[in-house]
Design an enzyme around this catalytic site. Sequence first.
Site: not given
Length: 441
Positions: A214, A303
Amino acid sequence: MRSVSITRTSVRFVSDKASRFVPKSGVYPQGFSVGGIHCGIKKDGKSLDLALLRNDFGKDASAAAVFTTNKFKAAPVQVSSKLIKEKKGVGINSIIINSGNANAVTGAQGMKDAEDMILVTDSVLENPVNSTLVMSTGVIGNNLPIDNILSGIPKLALNNLGSTHEHWLTCATAICTTDTFPKLVSKQFELNGHTYTLAGLAKGAGMICPNMATLLGFFVTDAPVTPSALGQILKYSVERSFNSISVDGDTSTNDTIIAIANGAAGGPVIDNNSSTAESFAVVQKEITGFAQQLAQLVVRDGEGATKFINIHVKDALSYKDAKIVASSVANSSLFKTAMFGQDANWGRILCAIGYSKVSTADSIVPTKTSVSFVPTDGSEELKLLINGEPEVVDEERASEILKSEDLDIVIDLGTGGGQSANFWTCDLTHEYVTINGDYRS
């Protein structure tokens, strides 16, 4: 290990990376204004979630875009890709972006919502119809709170746009989801006696394994570039930047990178023909380097990531082979967890090289393959494998190298082809699991 606070898809920028990678100032292209506001998508009631870029120059801009290869393309991807194709890259003068909701797998209502975002933006900006592209990022499968967005667009467009560094930083922040810092880059270059400026922003921290993940981004310039030339430059630069990064191996439904050139800085028009070949090459080089810098920030913000890893494959038979090998290593979960554990388990690197889907049997010859860890502090490389023969590895030295945040891994295929590629990735950590296990909570 960084601390991340998530409320659905909003974050507080508490990482030390924010202070290191977020610019305190910048240079920005002439003829563009940007901004961001909170319109009510993110549930904490304050996180920025709507962004807008507008071409203020009196002439139509050139535009180009690349989109996700995921078959479940989000509504904004379908609408924007159709629009830019129909307009052949001419007259795209604004981009409206929301974060906190991907508007993906949302059926006919999602398509209508994306179209309405364009319609309202064009109306408020007094653009000709279909002059705006739309992007969305966030949770998949939920309908947009479209009333909040449509009422927020006039507030953003009429009262919150500008061209200062603060406006650009606000815009970059408004497209973030699980990012721990906004990603904003700007630079200037000289060509034909003119000074041109590039500015770009991106979002992405997870679901990053583009062919286009994304991952959203756009970069704009005040150089005069035709739509055809800009499209060619964008494809070349994205292949070597945003399509050469990986955080977790997932390709999202929403990936979009847009480039806009408005020509506000003047000078001869740059096209992809023989008469402007030299200028075209300069612009392509500048945009490619710029795109790589922006893409690398996405990896640095992976992340849960604690390491930034550059995998450099050299002496391949072709650029394609070099990139395939680098990508195979970059996407290996076993390799990435070894990097997190500071474990010099180079067998995992060789395994990933060996199963990579290169073009011919001669593309990888084990007895010609060499692998090294290369510290980024300028100290001596640590050779792990030379022409297929394992070296006696100094484990203390290896551990010391792997403690660093940045690491280069050099893979020499020894084919004599002389082609090379870089691929950027990060480690895979416990925190990645925590962030994604709690993503919708």
